[in-house]
Design a protein around this motif. Structure first.
Motif, PDB file in Angstrom:
ATOM      1  N   LEU A 327       0.855  -1.194   0.000  1.00  0.00           N
ATOM      2  CA  LEU A 327       0.000   0.000   0.000  1.00  0.00           C
ATOM      3  C   LEU A 327       0.886   1.237   0.000  1.00  0.00           C
ATOM      4  CD1 LEU A 327      -2.549  -1.267   2.620  1.00  0.00           C
ATOM      5  CD2 LEU A 327      -3.253  -0.271   0.441  1.00  0.00           C
ATOM      6  N   SER A 328       0.468   2.246  -0.732  1.00  0.00           N
ATOM      7  CA  SER A 328       1.171   3.528  -0.736  1.00  0.00           C
ATOM      8  C   SER A 328       0.184   4.642  -0.411  1.00  0.00           C
ATOM      9  CB  SER A 328       1.825   3.791  -2.099  1.00  0.00           C
ATOM     10  OG  SER A 328       2.831   2.839  -2.353  1.00  0.00           O
ATOM     11  N   VAL A 478       6.431   9.274  -0.523  1.00  0.00           N
ATOM     12  CA  VAL A 478       5.159   8.642  -0.167  1.00  0.00           C
ATOM     13  C   VAL A 478       5.426   7.644   0.952  1.00  0.00           C
ATOM     14  CG1 VAL A 478       4.188   8.901  -2.478  1.00  0.00           C
ATOM     15  CG2 VAL A 478       5.417   6.803  -1.886  1.00  0.00           C
ATOM     16  N   ASN A 479       4.373   7.336   1.713  1.00  0.00           N
ATOM     17  CA  ASN A 479       4.445   6.325   2.762  1.00  0.00           C
ATOM     18  C   ASN A 479       4.059   4.963   2.185  1.00  0.00           C
ATOM     19  OD1 ASN A 479       5.159   7.987   5.001  1.00  0.00           O
ATOM     20  ND2 ASN A 479       3.052   8.747   5.073  1.00  0.00           N
ATOM     21  N   LEU A 501     -10.436   0.898   3.218  1.00  0.00           N
ATOM     22  CA  LEU A 501      -9.516   2.018   3.067  1.00  0.00           C
ATOM     23  C   LEU A 501     -10.185   3.191   2.350  1.00  0.00           C
ATOM     24  CD1 LEU A 501      -6.319   0.016   2.072  1.00  0.00           C
ATOM     25  CD2 LEU A 501      -6.627   1.341   4.168  1.00  0.00           C
ATOM     26  N   LYS A 502     -11.023   2.870   1.391  1.00  0.00           N
ATOM     27  CA  LYS A 502     -11.730   3.926   0.665  1.00  0.00           C
ATOM     28  C   LYS A 502     -12.630   4.725   1.604  1.00  0.00           C
ATOM     29  CE  LYS A 502     -14.401   4.675  -3.542  1.00  0.00           C
ATOM     30  NZ  LYS A 502     -15.117   4.045  -4.675  1.00  0.00           N
ATOM     31  N   ASN A 503     -13.255   4.032   2.553  1.00  0.00           N
ATOM     32  CA  ASN A 503     -14.106   4.720   3.532  1.00  0.00           C
ATOM     33  C   ASN A 503     -13.283   5.580   4.485  1.00  0.00           C
ATOM     34  OD1 ASN A 503     -16.422   3.550   2.489  1.00  0.00           O
ATOM     35  ND2 ASN A 503     -16.264   1.753   3.824  1.00  0.00           N
ATOM     36  N   ASN A 504     -12.081   5.109   4.839  1.00  0.00           N
ATOM     37  CA  ASN A 504     -11.224   5.833   5.778  1.00  0.00           C
ATOM     38  C   ASN A 504     -10.476   6.996   5.135  1.00  0.00           C
ATOM     39  OD1 ASN A 504     -10.883   4.481   8.666  1.00  0.00           O
ATOM     40  ND2 ASN A 504     -11.248   2.833   7.188  1.00  0.00           N
ATOM     41  N   PHE A 505     -10.134   6.851   3.857  1.00  0.00           N
ATOM     42  CA  PHE A 505      -9.314   7.863   3.185  1.00  0.00           C
ATOM     43  C   PHE A 505     -10.027   8.384   1.940  1.00  0.00           C
ATOM     44  CE2 PHE A 505      -6.384   4.767   5.146  1.00  0.00           C
ATOM     45  CZ  PHE A 505      -5.815   5.592   6.103  1.00  0.00           C
ATOM     46  N   ASP A 508      -8.154  11.272   0.335  1.00  0.00           N
ATOM     47  CA  ASP A 508      -6.753  11.057   0.000  1.00  0.00           C
ATOM     48  C   ASP A 508      -6.612   9.933  -1.022  1.00  0.00           C
ATOM     49  OD1 ASP A 508      -5.782  12.990   1.741  1.00  0.00           O
ATOM     50  OD2 ASP A 508      -5.795  11.594   3.435  1.00  0.00           O
ATOM     51  N   TRP A 509      -5.560  10.037  -1.817  1.00  0.00           N
ATOM     52  CA  TRP A 509      -5.282   8.958  -2.762  1.00  0.00           C
ATOM     53  C   TRP A 509      -4.552   7.832  -2.042  1.00  0.00           C
ATOM     54  CZ3 TRP A 509      -0.399   7.131  -3.359  1.00  0.00           C
ATOM     55  CH2 TRP A 509       0.660   7.966  -2.960  1.00  0.00           C
TER      56      TRP A 509
END
Length: 653
Positions: A327-328, A478-479, A501-505, A508-509
C-alpha cells in the motif's frame, strides 16, 4: 479457351510438383501462424485477463510482421518457380499465344494454389487453435476452459487471414503479368539459364557493408537507456541487414577468387567443378546466403528473447513483488497512522501477518563515475523512463547494521556504482538486495532496474531528497506499508481492504497491490510474449528452410547439364558427390558465422530493451542464446543434409 488455360495451369503444377509443393506448404504454414495470432487477439476468453490489451497488441504486431514476411517469402518463392518455368512460358509464346493468354494461365495457376492453400490452412487452423489456446492458458497457469465458446475457432479471423493471403496472391499475379509484358519469347527462354555476375565495384561495396554492420554494432554497444534501445533497435537492425547483403557479396567473391588463384587447389577435378560452379552464380549465391544469415539471426534472437523472458518470470515476480501486499499513501501523515489502519483492517478480517513500513521517492540524477548529483534539465518532456533515476528510501525500522554508514546502496546493475553524493558528506555502503532484510519493492516493472539508496536517519534522508528534488519531476516522498499475510491466499481480501480504506481515506489517494493477482497478470503478459516469439520464430524458421531448399533446388537444376557433361568426360558419381560436398561446404556455413556474430553484438541492445520488461538477468539471456544457437546448428545441419540430397538427386539422376 477458359478451360484450356485452366488445364494448362493445372498440368504445369502437376509436372513441376517439386517446385509447387514447398510453395503450397509455406503458404499453408503462414496462413496457420497468422490465423493463430488473429484468433488469440480476438478471443473473448483472452479478454478476461488483466493483460488482455497487451496480449492483443502483441498478437496484432505478430500478425503484421508475419504478413509482411509472408509476402516477401511467397513472392521470392514464386519468382523462383517462374524463373525455372521460363522456358515453358517462352514456348507458349512461340506456339502462337499472346502475353494476355499467359496472364490467364498465371491467373488460373495462382487461383488453384490459393484455394488449395487457404482450404488446407483454414482446416489446420480450425483444428489446432483450441490446442494452442490451451497451451497458452497452461503457460499462464490458468484453469480457463478453452471449450467454453465451442470447439472451433471464430470465423472472423479465418476470413481475415484468407483476405490477407488473397492480397498477397493478387500482388503475385500483378507482378508476374507486368514482368511477362516486358519479356520476349527469347527472354523467357534465356532467363532460366542466365548466369549471375559478380558485383560491380566490390571494394566500395564491401567497405559500405562493413561500415553499415559496424554502425549497427556501435549502436548496440553504446546504447545505455532502455527507451533509447527501443527507439534505436530497428535502425540497428536495418543497418546490419543492409551491411550483411553488401558484405556477403564481397566475401563470397573474395573467397572464390582466392581459391581460384591457388592453382594447387583449383586445378583438381572436384575443386575445379565446385569453384567454377559458385563463380558462375556468385551474386545469386551471396544474396541467398545473406538472406539465410539474416533469417537465422532473427530465429536465434526472437527465440532467445522469448525463452529468457519466460524462464525469468518467477525471478522477475519475486524481484518486483517482494511481499503479499503493498500500500502507498500520501506523506502528509505519520507512517504509523497508516500502519495502524492496516493492522485494524487485518484484525477485522481475522488475518495475521508481518508489516514493514518505509518512505520512498524516485528522483532523477546525473552520474560522474560513482558520484551522483542533481539532474539539471530544461526539457520538460522527459519522463522517468528516459532519464537515470534512483529510488530514495527511508527505513527507520530497519534491522540492518549500517555500521556507521549513512546509506545503503542496493545495486541492480553491475555497471552502475554509487559511492558519493555530490554536496553531501554521506557515507554509502554497497549491499546485495537479498542481504537487506526489509522487502523494499518498486511495483512498476519498467523501473525494476532502478538503483536504491536506503537511509535510516530521517534528517539525512531529508537532506538527500532536498539536494535532488526538482520542480519538473516527481511529487515528493510517499508512505509505503508492505505486509505478508499468514495462511492461504485469500482472493477476496484485496477487495475487502480496498472498501475499508476507501471509507477511511475518502479525500486522499492511495494505491494497493495484491502480489498474487499482479503476478498472475504479469505471467499472462509474459506468456503472450513467449507465444508470439515462438510463432514468429517458426515463421522465420520456415522461411530459412525454404531459402536453403530453393537455393539447392535452383543450383541443382542449373548444374545438371554441367555435371552431365563432366560425367561424360570421365567424372565418376563418387567424384561428383565429392565435388558437390565441397561446393556446398565452401560458403554454405558462412551464414551461421554471421548469425552468431550478429546475435552476440545484439546482446547489449536487446538486454537493455528487455529491461523495460524487468529482465535484468543477462547471464540467463546468454545461457538461452547459447542453447538456442546449439539447437539451431543441429537443425541447420539436418536441413542442409536433406537439401543436399535433393541437389544430388537432381544433378546425378
Amino acid at each position: 479457351m477458359k478451360s484450356l488455360y485452366h488445364r494448362l495451369a493445372i498440368d504445369g503444377i502437376r509436372r513441376h510438383k517439386r517446385l509447387y509443393l514447398p510453395f503450397i506448404g509455406t503458404t499453408v504454414f503462414f496462413i496457420v501462424l497468422i490465423n493463430l495470432c488473429l484468433s488469440i487477439m480476438q478471443d473473448p476468453l483472452i479478454k478476461q485477463f488483466f493483460g488482455a490489451t497487451t496480449i492483443g497488441s502483441l498478437m496484432k504486431l505478430g500478425s503484421i510482421i508475419l504478413s509482411i514476411f509472408a509476402l516477401i517469402t511467397i513472392l521470392t518463392n514464386y519468382n523462383f518457380i517462374q524463373k525455372n518455368k521460363s522456358e515453358e512460358s517462352g514456348l507458349y509464346l512461340m506456339l502462337g499465344m499472346e502475353k494476355r493468354h499467359l496472364t490467364k494461365i498465371y491467373f488460373h495457376e495462382l487461383l488453384n494454389l490459393y484455394l488449395k492453400s487457404v482450404i488446407i490452412g483454414t482446416i489446420i487452423s480450425a483444428v489446432i487453435y483450441k490446442l494452442v489456446l490451451a497451451g497458452l492458458f497452461k503457460l499462464m497457469e490458468s484453469d480457463v476452459n478453452v471449450l467454453e465458446n465451442g470447439i472451433l475457432a471464430d470465423f472472423a479471423p479465418l476470413l481475415l487471414t484468407a483476405l490477407i493471403m488473397l492480397g498477397i496472391f493478387i500482388v503475385l499475379l500483378v507482378k508476374q503479368s507486368i514482368k511477362s509484358k516486358n519479356f520476349t519469347p527469347l527472354s523467357f527462354m534465356q532467363e532460366g539459364r542466365a548466369g549471375q555476375k559478380a558485383p560491380r565495384f566490390p571494394i566500395l561495396l564491401g567497405i559500405f557493408g562493413i561500415i553499415c554492420i559496424g554502425a549497427g554494432y556501435y549502436i548496440s554497444l553504446t546504447t545505455q537507456n532502455p527507451i533509447q534501445a527501443f527507439k534505436l533497435f530497428f535502425l540497428a537492425v536495418i543497418l546490419v541487414i543492409i551491411g550483411t547483403y553488401a558484405a556477403f557479396s564481397v566475401i563470397v567473391s573474395g573467397i572464390l577468387k582466392l581459391l581460384q588463384k591457388n592453382k594447387n587447389f583449383y586445378y583438381k577435378k572436384s575443386n575445379f567443378t565446385a569453384v567454377s560452379g559458385l563463380i558462375y552464380r556468385v551474386k545469386n549465391s551471396a544474396n541467398t546466403l545473406a538472406s539465410i544469415a539474416i533469417l537465422s539471426t532473427m530465429v536465434i534472437v526472437v527465440l532467445t528473447s522469448g525463452f529468457s523472458l519466460y524462464f525469468a518470470t518467477s525471478e522477475i515476480q519475486e524481484s518486483v513483488y517482494r511481499t503479499d501486499y503493498k500500500l502507498s499513501f500520501p506523506a502528509d501523515k505519520e507512517i504509523d497512522y497508516y500502519k495502524n489502519k492496516v493492522e485494524e483492517i487485518l484484525t477485522e478480517n481475522n488475518k495475521k501477518g508481518k508489516i514493514w513500513t518505509y518512505k520512498s521517492t524516485l528522483l532523477p540524477v546525473d552520474r560522474a563515475g560513482s558520484t551522483i548529483r542533481k539532474k539539471i534539465t530544461d526539457d520538460q518532456s522527459l519522463d522517468g523512463s528516459e532519464i537515470d533515476m534512483v529510488y530514495f528510501v527511508l527505513d527507520e525500522d530497519s534491522t540492518y547494521d549500517f555500521a556507521g554508514n549513512d546509506a545503503v546502496f542496493i545495486q541492480t546493475n553491475e555497471n552502475r556504482q554509487i559511492e558519493k553524493i555530490d554536496g553531501l558528506d554521506i557515507k554509502v555502503k554497497k549491499e546485495l538486495k537479498e542481504n537487506y532484510p526489509s522487502p523494499i519493492s518498486i511495483t512498476d516493472i519498467s523501473l525494476n532496474d532502478t538503483d536504491q539508496l536506503i537511509f535510516k536517519d530521517p534528517k539525512v534522508f531529508d537532506q538527500a531528497i532536498k539536494a535532488f528534488a526538482t520542480e519538473w519531476f516527481g511529487d515528493g516522498p510517499v508512505n509505503n506499508v508492505n505486509f505478508d499475510v499468514d495462511g492461504d491466499y485469500d482472493p477476496y481480501l484485496r477487495d475487502k481492504m480496498w472498501d475499508e480504506l476507501k471509507n477511511n481515506f475518502d479525500d486522499d489517494w492511495f494505491s494497493f497491490y495484491d502480489s498474487q493477482a499482479e503476478k498472475h497478470d504479469l505471467l499472462a503478459i509474459y506468456a503472450g510474449i513467449f507465444v508470439v516469439g515462438i510463432i514468429l520464430g517458426l515463421g522465420f524458421l520456415v522461411s530459412t528452410v525454404l531459402a536453403i531448399y530453393y537455393k539447392q533446388l535452383s543450383e541443382g537444376m542449373e548444374d545438371k547439364s554441367r555435371f552431365k557433361t563432366m560425367r561424360q568426360l570421365g567424372m565418376t558419381d563418387r567424384e561428383a558427390k565429392k565435388s558437390i560436398s565441397k561446393q556446398m561446404g565452401l560458403v554454405f556455413f558462412l551464414p551461421l558465422a554471421f548469425a552468431f556474430m550478429h546475435s552476440l553484438f545484439a546482446i547489449p541492445i536487446i538486454t537493455k530493451f528487455l529491461q523495460m520488461l524487468s529482465l535484468n538477468n543477462v547471464k540467463l539471456y546468454i545461457l538461452c542464446l547459447v542453447s538456442v544457437f546449439v539447437a539451431y546448428i543441429i537443425f541447420y545441419l539436418i536441413t542442409f543434409k536433406m537439401t543436399e540430397k535433393t541437389y544430388n538427386d537432381i544433378v546425378l539422376e
